[in-house]
Design a protein around this motif. Sequence first.
Motif, PDB file in Angstrom:
ATOM      1  N   GLN A   6       0.670  -1.162  -0.079  1.00  0.00           N
ATOM      2  CA  GLN A   6       0.033  -0.005  -0.056  1.00  0.00           C
ATOM      3  C   GLN A   6       0.853   1.329  -0.001  1.00  0.00           C
ATOM      4  OE1 GLN A   6      -3.247  -1.015   3.051  1.00  0.00           O
ATOM      5  NE2 GLN A   6      -3.628   0.802   2.283  1.00  0.00           N
ATOM      6  N   SER A   7       0.541   2.315  -0.833  1.00  0.00           N
ATOM      7  CA  SER A   7       1.343   3.382  -0.860  1.00  0.00           C
ATOM      8  C   SER A   7       0.122   4.734  -0.896  1.00  0.00           C
ATOM      9  CB  SER A   7       2.258   3.428  -2.001  1.00  0.00           C
ATOM     10  OG  SER A   7       1.538   3.514  -3.144  1.00  0.00           O
ATOM     11  N   PRO A   8       0.497   5.822  -0.170  1.00  0.00           N
ATOM     12  CA  PRO A   8       1.639   6.058   0.772  1.00  0.00           C
ATOM     13  C   PRO A   8       1.195   5.195   1.950  1.00  0.00           C
ATOM     14  CG  PRO A   8       0.492   7.982   0.704  1.00  0.00           C
ATOM     15  CD  PRO A   8      -0.420   7.151  -0.472  1.00  0.00           C
ATOM     16  N   GLN A   9       2.375   5.353   2.949  1.00  0.00           N
ATOM     17  CA  GLN A   9       2.011   4.689   4.305  1.00  0.00           C
ATOM     18  C   GLN A   9       1.515   5.594   4.950  1.00  0.00           C
ATOM     19  OE1 GLN A   9       6.083   3.642   5.978  1.00  0.00           O
ATOM     20  NE2 GLN A   9       5.585   1.621   5.482  1.00  0.00           N
ATOM     21  N   SER A  10       1.447   6.993   4.741  1.00  0.00           N
ATOM     22  CA  SER A  10       0.618   8.035   5.702  1.00  0.00           C
ATOM     23  C   SER A  10       0.481   9.196   4.690  1.00  0.00           C
ATOM     24  CB  SER A  10       1.334   8.541   6.650  1.00  0.00           C
ATOM     25  OG  SER A  10       2.754   9.181   6.651  1.00  0.00           O
ATOM     26  N   LEU A  11      -0.564   9.893   4.854  1.00  0.00           N
ATOM     27  CA  LEU A  11      -1.037  11.075   4.086  1.00  0.00           C
ATOM     28  C   LEU A  11      -1.568  12.128   4.810  1.00  0.00           C
ATOM     29  CD1 LEU A  11      -1.068  11.634   1.049  1.00  0.00           C
ATOM     30  CD2 LEU A  11      -3.303  10.422   0.953  1.00  0.00           C
ATOM     31  N   ILE A  12      -1.143  13.457   4.713  1.00  0.00           N
ATOM     32  CA  ILE A  12      -1.527  14.451   5.537  1.00  0.00           C
ATOM     33  C   ILE A  12      -2.281  15.278   4.403  1.00  0.00           C
ATOM     34  CG2 ILE A  12      -1.251  16.441   6.944  1.00  0.00           C
ATOM     35  CD1 ILE A  12       1.157  15.004   8.134  1.00  0.00           C
ATOM     36  N   VAL A  13      -3.637  15.667   4.623  1.00  0.00           N
ATOM     37  CA  VAL A  13      -4.289  16.431   3.391  1.00  0.00           C
ATOM     38  C   VAL A  13      -5.085  17.291   3.962  1.00  0.00           C
ATOM     39  CG1 VAL A  13      -6.053  16.189   1.646  1.00  0.00           C
ATOM     40  CG2 VAL A  13      -4.441  14.255   1.989  1.00  0.00           C
ATOM     41  N   GLN A  14      -5.183  18.629   3.492  1.00  0.00           N
ATOM     42  CA  GLN A  14      -5.911  19.704   3.792  1.00  0.00           C
ATOM     43  C   GLN A  14      -7.479  19.435   3.287  1.00  0.00           C
ATOM     44  OE1 GLN A  14      -4.700  23.607   2.415  1.00  0.00           O
ATOM     45  NE2 GLN A  14      -5.426  24.504   4.322  1.00  0.00           N
ATOM     46  N   GLU A  15      -8.407  19.773   4.272  1.00  0.00           N
ATOM     47  CA  GLU A  15      -9.729  19.386   4.134  1.00  0.00           C
ATOM     48  C   GLU A  15     -10.204  20.084   2.760  1.00  0.00           C
ATOM     49  OE1 GLU A  15     -12.060  20.942   7.484  1.00  0.00           O
ATOM     50  OE2 GLU A  15     -14.115  20.427   6.458  1.00  0.00           O
ATOM     51  N   GLY A  16     -11.035  19.455   2.123  1.00  0.00           N
ATOM     52  CA  GLY A  16     -11.377  19.746   0.882  1.00  0.00           C
ATOM     53  C   GLY A  16     -10.558  19.447  -0.462  1.00  0.00           C
ATOM     54  N   LYS A  17      -9.583  18.912   0.073  1.00  0.00           N
ATOM     55  CA  LYS A  17      -8.611  18.214  -1.092  1.00  0.00           C
ATOM     56  C   LYS A  17      -8.859  16.994  -1.333  1.00  0.00           C
ATOM     57  CE  LYS A  17      -5.971  22.067  -1.428  1.00  0.00           C
ATOM     58  NZ  LYS A  17      -6.032  22.883  -2.685  1.00  0.00           N
ATOM     59  N   ASN A  18      -8.608  16.472  -2.927  1.00  0.00           N
ATOM     60  CA  ASN A  18      -8.633  15.123  -3.281  1.00  0.00           C
ATOM     61  C   ASN A  18      -7.263  14.393  -2.931  1.00  0.00           C
ATOM     62  OD1 ASN A  18     -11.148  16.130  -4.274  1.00  0.00           O
ATOM     63  ND2 ASN A  18     -10.017  16.371  -6.579  1.00  0.00           N
ATOM     64  N   LEU A  19      -7.660  13.064  -2.893  1.00  0.00           N
ATOM     65  CA  LEU A  19      -6.513  12.132  -2.421  1.00  0.00           C
ATOM     66  C   LEU A  19      -6.680  10.724  -2.937  1.00  0.00           C
ATOM     67  CD1 LEU A  19      -7.019  10.063   0.132  1.00  0.00           C
ATOM     68  CD2 LEU A  19      -7.643  12.153   1.082  1.00  0.00           C
ATOM     69  N   THR A  20      -5.527  10.123  -3.236  1.00  0.00           N
ATOM     70  CA  THR A  20      -5.724   8.900  -3.745  1.00  0.00           C
ATOM     71  C   THR A  20      -4.728   7.798  -3.066  1.00  0.00           C
ATOM     72  OG1 THR A  20      -6.192   9.457  -6.151  1.00  0.00           O
ATOM     73  CG2 THR A  20      -5.254   7.050  -5.694  1.00  0.00           C
ATOM     74  N   ILE A  21      -5.076   6.391  -2.460  1.00  0.00           N
ATOM     75  CA  ILE A  21      -4.354   5.657  -2.183  1.00  0.00           C
ATOM     76  C   ILE A  21      -4.441   4.429  -2.846  1.00  0.00           C
ATOM     77  CG2 ILE A  21      -4.353   3.815   0.075  1.00  0.00           C
ATOM     78  CD1 ILE A  21      -6.060   6.062   1.579  1.00  0.00           C
ATOM     79  N   ASN A  22      -3.224   3.528  -3.025  1.00  0.00           N
ATOM     80  CA  ASN A  22      -2.716   2.695  -3.954  1.00  0.00           C
ATOM     81  C   ASN A  22      -2.459   1.278  -3.220  1.00  0.00           C
ATOM     82  OD1 ASN A  22      -2.984   4.041  -6.520  1.00  0.00           O
ATOM     83  ND2 ASN A  22      -1.064   5.066  -5.736  1.00  0.00           N
TER      84      ASN A  22
END
Lengths: 112, 114
Positions: A6-22
């Motif tokens: 799995q990647s990334p191991q950790s993710l810090i994202v600002q509220e409202g932003k999009n993100l993807t985990i693989n």
Amino acid sequence: SQELEQSPQSLIVQEGKNLTINCTSSKTLYGLYWYKQKYGEGLIFLMMLQKGGEEKSHEKITAKLDEKKQQSSLHITASQPSHAGIYLCGADLNFGNEKLTFGTGTRLTIIP
Amino acid sequence: GAGVSQSPRYKVAKRGQDVALRCDPISGHVSLFWYQQALGQGPEFLTYFQNEAQLDKSGLPSDRFFAERPEGSVSTLKIQRTQQEDSAVYLCASSLEGQGVYQYFGPGTRLLVL
């Protein structure tokens, strides 16, 4: 080595932003399951994918399984604080066997 | 409630002590699984039951670990002579029989061996 990466191991994202985990495997994923876990709690089922090229959505979360059935992604649109937690992909790597093999998880933090 | 329940939620044991962890699956669920989750890791498979039959115990780390489901419902995971490396969260899951069905997980038992 991990059978399911799995990647990334950790993710810090600002509220409202999009993100993807693989989630990637060298073996065929006969069933791919996405779960969410909050600290001190069990796993909450999010989505299940079985067919190559399959895509499922629920609210702001979309999961896809590639055509070769060796990679899956989880995409969150317009992230919210309620999305924070640990996301785990689990897979059936041996057709006919119901046990799941899990990745190490992705810890998602949402910054207001 | 209608979900998978586990007890106790927390257990502190002295090294060498025996412990028993209980799982109450969802009523009617044929399949029951035990997983071990170390800190910062994903769950790892321990053993699997279909009704009362233990079909796969390949993930049990040693002969100190024993699981049973005598009446095809409640299951108990027993760890004898606990060691510090047994410290982990033990998760139980249940599902309907067959492929393509997802597993419902309990809240887990957090075991700390001192």
